[in-house]
Design an enzyme around this catalytic site. Structure first.
Site, PDB file in Angstrom:
ATOM      1  N   GLN A  29       1.536  22.777 -31.455  1.00 40.08           N
ATOM      2  CA  GLN A  29       2.455  22.255 -32.136  1.00 40.08           C
ATOM      3  C   GLN A  29       2.376  21.829 -33.532  1.00 40.08           C
ATOM      4  OE1 GLN A  29       2.267  19.968 -28.001  1.00 40.08           O
ATOM      5  NE2 GLN A  29       4.120  18.910 -29.051  1.00 40.08           N
ATOM      6  N   ARG A  33       5.425  13.699 -24.376  1.00 39.73           N
ATOM      7  CA  ARG A  33       6.898  13.181 -24.938  1.00 39.73           C
ATOM      8  C   ARG A  33       6.713  12.057 -25.348  1.00 39.73           C
ATOM      9  NH1 ARG A  33      11.897  16.824 -22.562  1.00 39.73           N
ATOM     10  NH2 ARG A  33      12.536  16.362 -23.912  1.00 39.73           N
ATOM     11  N   CYS A  34       6.202  11.330 -26.260  1.00 37.13           N
ATOM     12  CA  CYS A  34       6.534  10.200 -26.370  1.00 37.13           C
ATOM     13  C   CYS A  34       5.629  10.197 -27.753  1.00 37.13           C
ATOM     14  CB  CYS A  34       6.387   9.228 -25.774  1.00 37.13           C
ATOM     15  SG  CYS A  34       4.396   8.871 -25.518  1.00 37.13           S
ATOM     16  N   GLU A  88      12.003  12.169 -27.834  1.00 42.18           N
ATOM     17  CA  GLU A  88      11.741  11.490 -26.448  1.00 42.18           C
ATOM     18  C   GLU A  88      11.631  10.326 -26.055  1.00 42.18           C
ATOM     19  OE1 GLU A  88       8.296  11.031 -29.187  1.00 42.18           O
ATOM     20  OE2 GLU A  88       7.741  13.528 -28.854  1.00 42.18           O
TER      21      GLU A  88
END
Ligand code: CDP
Length: 806
Positions: A237, A384-385, A760
């Protein structure tokens, strides 16, 4: 000319710029099987690596016998810590300033830990080799409970840290303690709590879970001994950060390392960390002189990489009897597993957990987080935050509900009277953030009206009466959430990872015929960057989005950037894209003025061209300007039309949202049915509404999984109980609820195009919303707090404990 008859609106429409629901350009490849993922990479003579993993959660490794494995046909090498030690690679630094064993060095600290790395001609030979490695373990007492880990006589987990009273984030006060992180004003908060009309207190646990990308982690390392160049393809990522860290760890000069993230099948934070598989594959490629591939199995992935959450959050919230919140206190015990490998900016060992005052104007607050070692897998990533924001949002949104119960108030009204008001922005929170913009009341009213909130409450009350009369066994729960995210790390002055500043970048080159290529420091994992970032450029410089190629993920070609996670792409790289485009537009203006024989200030930008002010029939299109920039000698102007921007954001962006879920719960079976889920998101300026809607659907579905069933669970021996998809809940189309999406637009005042992140938000907002719905159904029977995930058994148990079963 066709151009001349088109209105600005028509010309604008052909650009497919910002605000257009442009179809995802990447899907042409993906839907036709032309994706190129790590496992699709096949190189001549490529070998495969696989790990021997520990069956024990805590054990001493007495010996490792590789002889039988080396005799397996196809097995070429077996690496152990002893082989890596001379290279200084048997341990590696974690993103959190701790260190982690690459291969077991004397002991293991969690089940599934990497013990030896088998290199073979193919996957099957590697698996046979793994099975043939004989490891002699002596099991040690296991600690899976972070509170017990802090007992004075708890087993020492990290013997390598014996006697160290200072860690990467300050003093350590126990052999299993990692750090204490404090924010806010403790004394003032305690004073408010002592004098408050009402104090609600609760332990809010956000259980351990795991990101679930369809593609697991993997890499291919290829060391070319002739050129001395290492090429590393991987599910990264943050490819540039991987290159820099690989260079620092291995001593290979950075220009001799090329990191390529090809297509990535979802990341969700799972692919931010540095894993032993990467290190071992690089070493194996150097040792064998052949490319080496390592791709995790699903079990490997669930057992060993990047867990998320596992926060025990003890909260106290003070209020007046009218419901005005006066203070918030939170003590969090954070279970980090065997190594502190959390992926957080350096100065934030508990991420942005200090956004836990949420959407509310809370005058005083205090947060303390204690990080603790246990015999569980390391990780602590932002699933996802944005760096623990989902924990923070879950905490405050549960505490609001708990306070509403204590005050005997409607939770929607309690939120309304405590929201930060529109005119208070930019708002300074008690725990140190400056919220850039927001209009929470408007969003809240829109959401409540959209679902018919008052009518829902009446229906719920009627259902309750029917339940009490024995006419139904199903209750209705109404879940409410108003969340505020904090996304877009940098700024560099506050945010770095391992010393690497968190800016991002975009380079745009306009070709002579007026089409373009843009390269960014980020990397899409399914978010649709190729579609949306081209839209920003289209609007900024008037080249159709369809004429712009977008490239990410190759460190030899893309400008340096810190990658994609924490919804930072749009706030940071999106801003860099707009800024680079504006540099190009400024040069184009000079060229247009020269071509039109007027002063620079006498031309103005009009959708896809520069026109002479007051004489719209005199213009040069961007196509014409691009051609001239390369092919016409323009005094004082360099040939070419390209620009790069490295953008260090002045602040984070603060997207927010209002979510409402209506759930039916069967008291006898514990089954639930989501009747409706309404999600209003405000991410500032919207680049592509369709992609935003897709992001909301995906994030809310992950939130549904987390709240309603997904967990990483261990027994007291540290055995992993949910390491396969038989046990780890992933919703299919069958379980996935239907979503209604909506929006308001409150632009970010500091972002060049006013955009905030969105990827997110739906995960952050939906988890408390689903959980609050479950709690709300049982509120009339006295339920205050029950831990997630709310699977059927746990819901059944709530009803059982409340005496609702006949
Ligand atoms: O960093 P990541 O790509 O995961 O998250 P993001 O910046 O929130 O973007 C997710 C997707 O939504 C990207 O394709 C964005 O360009 C798009 N988006 C948008 O269209 N409008 C916004 N205001 C924010 C994001």
């Amino acid at each position: 000319m066709k151009d001349e008859v088109q209105s600005p609106e028509e010309r604008s429409a052909t650009l497919k710029g910002m605000g257009c629901s442009r179809k995802r350009v990447e899907d042409v490849r993906f839907t036709q099987g032309r994706g190129n993922y790590v496992d699709d990479i096949k190189l001549d003579g490529m070998l495969t690596g696989d790990f021997v993993r520990s069956p024990y959660a805590h054990a001493r490794v007495l010996s490792i016998d590789t002889e039988a494995a080396l005799a397996v046909p196809g097995v070429l090498a077996v690496l152990t810590a002893k082989d890596l030690e001379p290279l200084g690679l048997h341990w590696m630094p974690t993103l959190a300033g701790d260190k982690q064993m690459v291969l077991a060095d004397g002991k293991v600290l969690f089940q599934g830990q990497e013990v030896a790395y088998v290199v073979a001609t193919d996957r099957y030979a590697a698996a046979d080799g793994v099975a043939a490695v004989e490891v002699d373990y002596e099991d040690l007492p296991v600690v899976t409970d972070p509170f017990k880990a802090m007992d004075p006589d708890a087993p020492v987990l990290r013997e390598d840290l014996a006697g160290q009273t200072e860690g990467a984030h300050g003093p350590r006060r126990h052999h299993n303690h990692i750090f204490t992180w404090e924010q806010g004003d403790k004394a003032a908060t305690e004073a408010v709590l002592a004098e408050a009309d009402v104090v609600a207190e609760e332990m809010v646990y956000y259980h351990r879970t795991h990101p679930m990308p369809l593609e697991t982690c993997g890499c291919v390392a290829s060391m070319d001994k002739v050129t001395g160049k290492l090429t590393l393809w991987g599910t990264f990522q943050a490819p540039h950060a991987v290159r820099t860290v690989a260079s620092l760890i291995s001593g290979i000069a950075e220009h001799n390392i090329r990191v390529i993230s090809p297509d990535i099948g979802g990341g969700f934070g799972n692919k931010v960390g540095v894993y032993p598989g990467y290190v071992c594959s690089i070493v194996a490629s150097i040792v064998t002189g052949k490319p080496v591939k390592w791709v995790e199995s699903r079990m490997d992935n669930l057992m060993s990489t990047a867990f998320a959450r596992d926060y025990w959050m003890q909260g106290k919230i003070a209020a007046t009897k009218e419901g005005r919140i006066t203070g918030l206190w939170c003590h969090t015990t954070a279970d980090h597993g065997g190594f502190d490998a959390c992926a957080d900016p350096t100065k934030f060992p508990a991420g942005f957990m200090n956004i836990c005052t949420g959407s509310y104007d809370i005058p005083v607050a205090y947060l303390a987080v204690d990080g603790v070692y246990t015999n569980k897998a390391p990780g602590g990533v932002a699933y996802r935050c944005s760096f623990r924001v989902t924990e923070a949002a879950y905490f405050i949104e549960r505490m609001i509900e708990v306070l509403a119960i204590k005050l005997n108030m409607d939770a929607a009204e309690l939120r309304r009277i405590n929201f930060i008001r529109k005119e208070q922005f930019p708002y300074q929170s008690a725990l140190g953030w400056e919220y850039d913009s927001g209009d929470y009341h408007t969003a809240w009213e829109k959401a409540l009206n959209a679902v018919g909130y008052d009518g829902l409450r009446r229906e719920q009350a009627e259902r309750l009466e029917a339940f009490k009369r024995g006419e139904t066994r199903k209750l209705i729960g109404i879940g409410l959430t108003h969340f505020t995210e904090i996304v877009g790390a940098g700024p560099v002055k506050n945010c770095d990872i391992l010393g690497l500043g968190m800016f991002d970048s975009c380079e745009i080159r306009i070709h002579p015929t007026g089409s373009a290529i843009a390269r960014l420091g980020t990397i899409s994992q399914g978010q649709g960057h190729a579609t949306t970032f081209a839209q920003i450029i289209a609007s900024e410089i008037g080249i159709p989005a369809d004429d712009i190629t977008l490239e990410e993920g190759d460190t030899d070609t893309a400008p340096y950037g810190l990658g994609t996670y924490g919804s930072r792409s749009t706030p940071v790289a999106g801003a860099a894209t707009a800024m680079a485009a504006r540099k190009i537009r400024a040069k184009a203006q000079m060229i247009a003025a020269y071509l039109l024989e007027v002063h620079d200030d006498d031309v103005e930008f009009d959708v896809d061209r520069f026109v002479v002010k007051g004489a719209p029939e005199r213009f040069k299109t961007m196509k014409e300007i691009a051609f001239a920039s390369y092919n016409q000698a323009i005094p004082g102007v360099e040939p070419g039309l390209e620009a790069v921007s490295y953008y260090d954001p002045p602040n984070m962006t603060y997207p927010f949202g209002a979510y409402i879920c209506v759930m039916e719960i069967d008291v006898d079976t514990g089954e639930h049915a989501v009747r409706s889920f309404y999600a209003l998101d405000d991410c500032g300026t919207r680049i592509n509404p369709m992609i935003i809607e897709g992001q909301v659907h995906g994030g809310a579905t992950e939130g549904y999984a987390i709240a309603m069933g997904q967990e990483i669970a261990y027994d007291e021996m540290g055995n992993h109980k949910t390491a396969t998809l038989m046990d780890f809940f992933v919703p299919t189309a069958w379980e996935t609820p239907h979503y209604t999406t909506d929006f308001t637009v409150t632009p970010s005042p500091h972002h060049p195009i006013g955009a905030k992140g969105v990827g997110e938000s739906p995960n952050v907002g939906s988890v408390p919303c689903f959980s609050n719905a479950v709690h709300d159904a049982f509120r009339p029977f006295g339920l205050v707090q029950s831990h997630m995930p709310h699977d059927h058994w746990r819901i059944w148990k709530i009803a059982e404990d409340l005496g609702l079963h006949v």
